[in-house]
Design an enzyme around this catalytic site. Sequence first.
Site, mmCIF file in Angstrom:
data_model
loop_
_atom_site.group_PDB
_atom_site.id
_atom_site.type_symbol
_atom_site.label_atom_id
_atom_site.label_comp_id
_atom_site.label_asym_id
_atom_site.label_seq_id
_atom_site.Cartn_x
_atom_site.Cartn_y
_atom_site.Cartn_z
ATOM 1 C CD GLU A 139 -7.892 2.773 1.619
ATOM 2 O OE1 GLU A 139 -7.507 2.316 0.527
ATOM 3 O OE2 GLU A 139 -8.659 2.190 2.383
ATOM 4 C CG ASP B 121 -12.995 1.890 -2.118
ATOM 5 O OD1 ASP B 121 -11.841 1.469 -2.372
ATOM 6 O OD2 ASP B 121 -13.458 1.949 -0.968
ATOM 7 C CG HIS C 147 -16.471 -5.127 1.424
ATOM 8 N ND1 HIS C 147 -15.269 -5.250 0.798
ATOM 9 C CD2 HIS C 147 -16.199 -4.891 2.736
ATOM 10 C CE1 HIS C 147 -14.288 -5.097 1.679
ATOM 11 N NE2 HIS C 147 -14.829 -4.884 2.856
ATOM 12 N NE ARG D 37 -18.511 -1.229 -2.467
ATOM 13 C CZ ARG D 37 -17.505 -2.086 -2.492
ATOM 14 N NH1 ARG D 37 -17.323 -2.861 -3.539
ATOM 15 N NH2 ARG D 37 -16.679 -2.162 -1.477
ATOM 16 C CG ASP E 217 -7.862 1.934 -2.838
ATOM 17 O OD1 ASP E 217 -6.834 1.639 -2.198
ATOM 18 O OD2 ASP E 217 -8.984 1.459 -2.567
ATOM 19 C CG ASP F 217 -2.270 -0.232 1.103
ATOM 20 O OD1 ASP F 217 -2.786 0.046 0.018
ATOM 21 O OD2 ASP F 217 -2.898 -0.728 2.058
ATOM 22 C CB THR G 50 -6.854 -5.258 1.498
ATOM 23 O OG1 THR G 50 -6.864 -3.864 1.289
ATOM 24 C CG2 THR G 50 -5.796 -5.623 2.462
ATOM 25 C CB ILE H 171 -3.468 -2.210 -2.548
ATOM 26 C CG1 ILE H 171 -2.036 -2.258 -3.052
ATOM 27 C CG2 ILE H 171 -4.077 -3.617 -2.615
ATOM 28 C CD1 ILE H 171 -1.257 -3.457 -2.581
ATOM 29 C CG ASP H 172 -10.320 -1.088 -4.484
ATOM 30 O OD1 ASP H 172 -10.703 -1.180 -3.302
ATOM 31 O OD2 ASP H 172 -11.093 -1.054 -5.453
ATOM 32 C CE LYS I 216 -16.389 -5.461 -6.572
ATOM 33 N NZ LYS I 216 -15.115 -5.817 -5.947
HETATM 34 P P1 AMP Z 1 -14.183 -4.945 -2.635
HETATM 35 O O1 AMP Z 1 -12.821 -5.474 -2.935
HETATM 36 O O2 AMP Z 1 -14.908 -4.423 -3.812
HETATM 37 O O3 AMP Z 1 -15.007 -5.883 -1.819
HETATM 38 O O4 AMP Z 1 -14.025 -3.652 -1.741
HETATM 39 C C1 AMP Z 1 -12.861 -3.186 -1.158
HETATM 40 C C2 AMP Z 1 -13.180 -1.855 -0.527
HETATM 41 O O5 AMP Z 1 -14.322 -1.963 0.302
HETATM 42 C C3 AMP Z 1 -12.125 -1.325 0.393
HETATM 43 O O6 AMP Z 1 -11.231 -0.488 -0.295
HETATM 44 C C4 AMP Z 1 -12.882 -0.541 1.448
HETATM 45 O O7 AMP Z 1 -12.699 0.852 1.284
HETATM 46 C C5 AMP Z 1 -14.339 -0.860 1.173
HETATM 47 N N1 AMP Z 1 -15.104 -1.218 2.364
HETATM 48 C C6 AMP Z 1 -14.667 -1.351 3.639
HETATM 49 N N2 AMP Z 1 -15.700 -1.658 4.470
HETATM 50 C C7 AMP Z 1 -16.796 -1.708 3.710
HETATM 51 C C8 AMP Z 1 -18.191 -1.976 3.991
HETATM 52 N N3 AMP Z 1 -18.592 -2.260 5.217
HETATM 53 N N4 AMP Z 1 -19.053 -1.943 2.970
HETATM 54 C C9 AMP Z 1 -18.638 -1.673 1.714
HETATM 55 N N5 AMP Z 1 -17.347 -1.421 1.387
HETATM 56 C C10 AMP Z 1 -16.438 -1.428 2.364
HETATM 57 MG MG MG Z 2 -10.264 0.287 -1.706
#
Ligand code: AMP
Ligand code: MG
Length: 341
Positions: free
Chosen positions: A70, A281, A228, A269, A130, A47, A135, A132-133, A255
């Site tokens: 971030e 994001d 998420h 989402r 971001d 990151d 993680t 690293i999106d 995605k």
């Molecule tokens: P993904 O890989 O699409 O599932 O989402 C990753 C991103 O989800 C991260 O960069 C976070 O910023 C974000 N994230 C963290 N907590 C939550 C949550 N409770 N609901 C939705 N997104 C979140």
């Molecule tokens: Mg992210």
Amino acid sequence: MAEHPRRLDVAIEAVQAACRVCDSLQKQLANLQKMHKNDRSPVTVADFASQAVVNNILQSNLGPFSMIAEEDAQTLRDQIEAGETAIADAVCEAANQVWSGATRDDVIGAIDLGHPSSERSHAHGYWTLDPIDGTKGFLRGGQYSVCLAWIEGGEVTLGVLGCPNLSLDFGRPFDDPDPHGSIYFASAHEGAWEMRGDAERSGAVRLERLHRTENEPLRLCESVDGSHTSHDVAERAMGKLGELAEPLRLDGQGKYAVVARGQADVYLRLPRGGYIERIWDHAAGALISHEAGCAASDARGAQLEFGHGAGMDANRGVVVTAQELHGPVIGALDEVAHEGS
Ligand code: AMP
Ligand code: MG
């Protein structure tokens, strides 16, 4: 306002350099975990290194900038002050792969360029990053992305999405990392493009989302992480529209690319508990999918708004679809919301 002529080229170069660094760190996950006795340290290192590399390339080529990112380097400074330099040293070593001669101070200074400072105004536009999106995907050896976008007057005008493990070949499973990966980019009103992760911009191909083939099962794309997004609500809503294929699940902003390139029909989402999405994001992905001809909105059909700081306070959730599916998907989500759980 006219787009800076070099901004897109520099942003692509920055994302490609960060992807190289992240890719090499992901390949040494087990080593890094052993060395630091902490499961999350590889992503922490990646990151910071990713943000340092992106910011250094932006600054060297375009001069000073503002950014909403971030990460900031405060935790690294605190660690160094406490005599713990392992993470900072690893960040510096990783960044040196593409930024030779960078010292620990150089790297920390570059990371901090991402922290909104009160002196620099956001009035003339700013980056959002971001580093690293996704993680969890990164730590699993799977999908993740490096996401960089430029926002001006509340609008995203440029977006670059590096997906180091996402294949251009639709047949390759997401959990089988592609050696070259792929990269997506767009400028407002000028279209969206895709190319192999290590290609030159001249080798990019225009992305145009075709209409869906009628009678084929609908394919949903969503987060792997069920905290998420609600997989269940997504399935119930999509089920109202017809026969469903197995959902495609991947971590990170890839995605948006998966829908933009026609591999899936819908990205949903649907976060729980009033979660506010963060601009880093979504900004790059939203522009890329829009420029490819997709419809994007929040889960209630409202336009995505990127001009309220780090949080997307005006929105709840995200919906990205092939154009003709947007109305039906929003309608189906509304029906499910009224049915209750
Ligand atoms: P993904 O890989 O699409 O599932 O989402 C990753 C991103 O989800 C991260 O960069 C976070 O910023 C974000 N994230 C963290 N907590 C939550 C949550 N409770 N609901 C939705 N997104 C979140
Ligand atoms: Mg992210």
